[in-house]
Design a protein around this motif. Structure first.
Motif, PDB file in Angstrom:
ATOM      1  N   ALA A   1       0.842  -1.204   0.000  1.00  0.00           N
ATOM      2  CA  ALA A   1       0.000   0.000   0.000  1.00  0.00           C
ATOM      3  C   ALA A   1       0.874   1.250   0.000  1.00  0.00           C
ATOM      4  O   ALA A   1       1.893   1.313   0.694  1.00  0.00           O
ATOM      5  CB  ALA A   1      -0.926  -0.012   1.220  1.00  0.00           C
ATOM      6  N   ASN A   2       0.448   2.254  -0.778  1.00  0.00           N
ATOM      7  CA  ASN A   2       1.213   3.504  -0.857  1.00  0.00           C
ATOM      8  C   ASN A   2       0.271   4.618  -1.306  1.00  0.00           C
ATOM      9  O   ASN A   2       0.489   5.289  -2.312  1.00  0.00           O
ATOM     10  CB  ASN A   2       2.384   3.355  -1.830  1.00  0.00           C
ATOM     11  N   ARG A   3      -0.780   4.828  -0.508  1.00  0.00           N
ATOM     12  CA  ARG A   3      -1.841   5.754  -0.911  1.00  0.00           C
ATOM     13  C   ARG A   3      -1.382   7.209  -0.940  1.00  0.00           C
ATOM     14  O   ARG A   3      -2.035   8.040  -1.563  1.00  0.00           O
ATOM     15  CB  ARG A   3      -3.041   5.593   0.023  1.00  0.00           C
TER      16      ARG A   3
ATOM     17  N   HIS B   1       1.521   7.991  -2.152  1.00  0.00           N
ATOM     18  CA  HIS B   1       2.445   8.035  -3.294  1.00  0.00           C
ATOM     19  C   HIS B   1       3.857   8.487  -2.873  1.00  0.00           C
ATOM     20  O   HIS B   1       4.474   9.333  -3.511  1.00  0.00           O
ATOM     21  CB  HIS B   1       1.895   8.949  -4.395  1.00  0.00           C
TER      22      HIS B   1
ATOM     23  N   ASP C   1      -1.969   3.329   4.038  1.00  0.00           N
ATOM     24  CA  ASP C   1      -3.286   2.749   3.769  1.00  0.00           C
ATOM     25  C   ASP C   1      -4.397   3.786   3.853  1.00  0.00           C
ATOM     26  O   ASP C   1      -5.580   3.446   3.798  1.00  0.00           O
ATOM     27  CB  ASP C   1      -3.576   1.593   4.737  1.00  0.00           C
ATOM     28  N   ALA C   2      -4.015   5.061   3.987  1.00  0.00           N
ATOM     29  CA  ALA C   2      -4.969   6.190   4.011  1.00  0.00           C
ATOM     30  C   ALA C   2      -6.010   6.049   5.113  1.00  0.00           C
ATOM     31  O   ALA C   2      -7.155   6.456   4.956  1.00  0.00           O
ATOM     32  CB  ALA C   2      -5.647   6.363   2.661  1.00  0.00           C
TER      33      ALA C   2
ATOM     34  N   HIS D   1       0.096  17.062   0.908  1.00  0.00           N
ATOM     35  CA  HIS D   1      -1.025  16.112   0.925  1.00  0.00           C
ATOM     36  C   HIS D   1      -2.340  16.768   1.347  1.00  0.00           C
ATOM     37  O   HIS D   1      -3.253  16.071   1.793  1.00  0.00           O
ATOM     38  CB  HIS D   1      -0.682  14.948   1.862  1.00  0.00           C
TER      39      HIS D   1
ATOM     40  N   ALA E   1      -5.520  15.136  -0.086  1.00  0.00           N
ATOM     41  CA  ALA E   1      -5.808  13.797   0.426  1.00  0.00           C
ATOM     42  C   ALA E   1      -6.276  13.832   1.875  1.00  0.00           C
ATOM     43  O   ALA E   1      -7.035  12.955   2.310  1.00  0.00           O
ATOM     44  CB  ALA E   1      -4.571  12.915   0.307  1.00  0.00           C
TER      45      ALA E   1
END
Length: 487
Positions: free
Chosen positions: A307-309, A311, A397-398, A449, A452
């Motif tokens: 996982a790399n939400r 980025h 994993d946000a 971010h 996000a």
């Protein structure tokens, strides 16, 4: 009788069905060839395995081979094994046709966790912890938690004492023996043969036998647990242990059972020897967080570790990957990185709020950082570090398992440690020669971010403040220019 194959993290008596059961232990050199582990971690694991074999005597068959498969080819009798702690080891057990039993060394079994988790929109540790307390009857008065509250974390956030140390006796350190001497000589030879390690060698600091582990548990409960709670989030440059139990390594080697440790702490509380807040904090780590992380490793599936939400694309810089603490001027990061280099261990707050926080702010690849923690910590395993680093520390994993990123500026470090005194950087400064890399990095992280994170109610206030920073563009440019250079 079927011979029980014990991996190097399954060394306690609770991994055997019968005290007289024959045992197989395999020391695979290829494990250490493939990846550069901390030298003290390699020593601890091999010492623990060889000590266990010595304890079992003729009951154990101990094979030293290049690979697991080479060793298994020598074994003609039927084998079984407790469920391993990694996917690679599970594939190996299945491919070898070994009978696989259920996992041991954890409090909650997989069926119980699945029954709790299925159908939930969010897998919050606190909910799991309440469920576990009820099932095991730990710190309960009937159907209610002792004291009326499940979680006393708010009582356990005191800053470090002004004296610079806690008035508690240090943990009892092991006395090395001939087994340790043999391990050290073998590792020296392996290095001459090209096997690479990171970190420095040093005296063994953690239990490698059941007796050593039990002695450390008893000492902790009797002499350190009372002080553990209030200061569990504090950091001191001159006291790396504080009142922490130092039990994560023997727990993860399988030398102790978590319920055994939790019930020992509860008995001390019931006897009036330990405050409730300290006992609850320790119990929460054992049957709450530790079990939760173990089960998430399996429950979230094979894609989760990637996982790399957010980025994050930067690779770990050489100074960090190589534990070059002397290259770092930021006092907190230099001291904590030196702790990893010299001991293969720092407690959970330096891991999260100094090491992980710095990587999160710089956008380091979560998978690389998780692998680094796995290799460089004596208590690090794939199952330990996947959700702890990818999910909790790096928010990759946000928010699947946490409510916000664990990003913080220098003000947090100043409040919870003594690091800022004497540091060349000022925790209240975000721009210029004396700008704290954590303070500047925090605002640059939020700016990068903001889209996000905009819907996260716990970040609403700092995001509003972000828009009022007149020097934000300069701070962002400063952090971009810092890049991968050591702060």
């Amino acid at each position: 009788m079927v011979r029980r194959w014990l991996f190097g993290d399954q060394l306690g008596p609770h991994f055997l069905d019968d005290p007289a059961q024959p045992v197989l232990l395999i020391e695979s050199k290829a494990v250490f060839r493939r990846r550069a582990f901390h030298r003290q971690k390699a020593h601890l694991v091999l010492s623990a395995m060889r000590h266990r074999a010595a304890e079992l005597g003729d009951q154990a068959r101990y094979l030293r081979t290049e690979t697991y498969r080479e060793a298994l080819a020598r074994v003609r009798e039927p084998l079984d094994a407790c469920h391993p702690t990694s996917r690679a080891a599970r594939r190996l057990v299945r491919a070898a046709g070994v009978t696989m039993l259920g996992p041991r060394g954890f409090a909650t079994d997989p069926a119980e966790f699945t029954a709790w988790a299925n159908g939930r929109s969010r897998l919050r540790m606190e909910d799991f912890y309440h469920d576990a307390r009820r099932r095991f009857g730990l710190l309960m008065d009937g159907g209610e938690p002792v004291g009326g509250r499940w979680n006393l974390d708010a009582d356990n956030r005191q800053p470090p004492p002004k004296s610079g140390h806690l008035d508690v006796p240090p943990p009892p350190l092991p006395v090395e023996d001939d087994v340790d001497a043999e391990v050290r000589a073998d590792l020296d030879r392996w290095e001459r043969e090209g096997v690479a390690f990171v970190g420095r060698d040093g005296p063994r600091l953690f239990p490698a036998t059941r007796d050593e582990a039990v002695a450390r548990l008893r000492h902790f409960v009797a002499h350190r647990l009372a002080a553990f709670g209030p200061y569990e989030d504090a950091m001191l440059s001159g006291d790396p242990w504080l009142a922490h139990s130092m039990l994560s390594a023997p727990l993860n080697l399988g030398l102790l059972d978590p319920l055994e440790a939790a019930r020992a702490a509860e008995r001390a509380f019931r006897a009036g020897k330990v405050p409730l807040a300290s006992t609850e904090g320790f119990v929460r780590q054992l049957i709450g967080w530790r079990d939760y992380i173990w089960h998430l490793y399996w429950y979230l599936g094979e894609r989760y570790p990637r996982a790399n939400r957010l980025h994050a694309r930067r690779t770990l810089p050489d100074w960090f990957a190589g534990l070059d603490a002397d290259a770092v001027q930021a006092r907190c990061l230099s001291d904590v990185l030196a702790g990893v280099r010299d001991r293969g261990w720092v407690h959970h707050i330096p891991r999260l709020m100094v090491l992980g926080n710095y990587g999160l702010q710089r956008g380091w690849r979560p998978q690389e950082l998780a692998d680094w923690f796995h290799r460089c910590f004596v208590d690090g395993y794939e199952w330990v570090m996947t959700a702890n680093v990818v999910g909790m520390s790096q928010y990759a994993d946000a928010g699947a398992i946490t409510t916000k990123p664990y990003a913080a500026g220098g003000a947090y470090l100043h409040r919870m440690s003594d690091y800022c005194g004497g540091c060349r950087y000022d925790p209240g400064t975000r721009l210029g020669e004396h700008a704290c890399p954590y303070t500047a990095g925090y605002w640059a992280f939020l700016d990068r971010h903001r889209d996000a994170l905009r819907g996260n109610h716990r970040l609403a206030q700092p995001l509003r403040q972000l828009d009022r920073l007149a020097d934000l563009d300069a701070v962002v440019d400063q952090e971009h220019r810092r890049g991968s250079h050591a702060p």
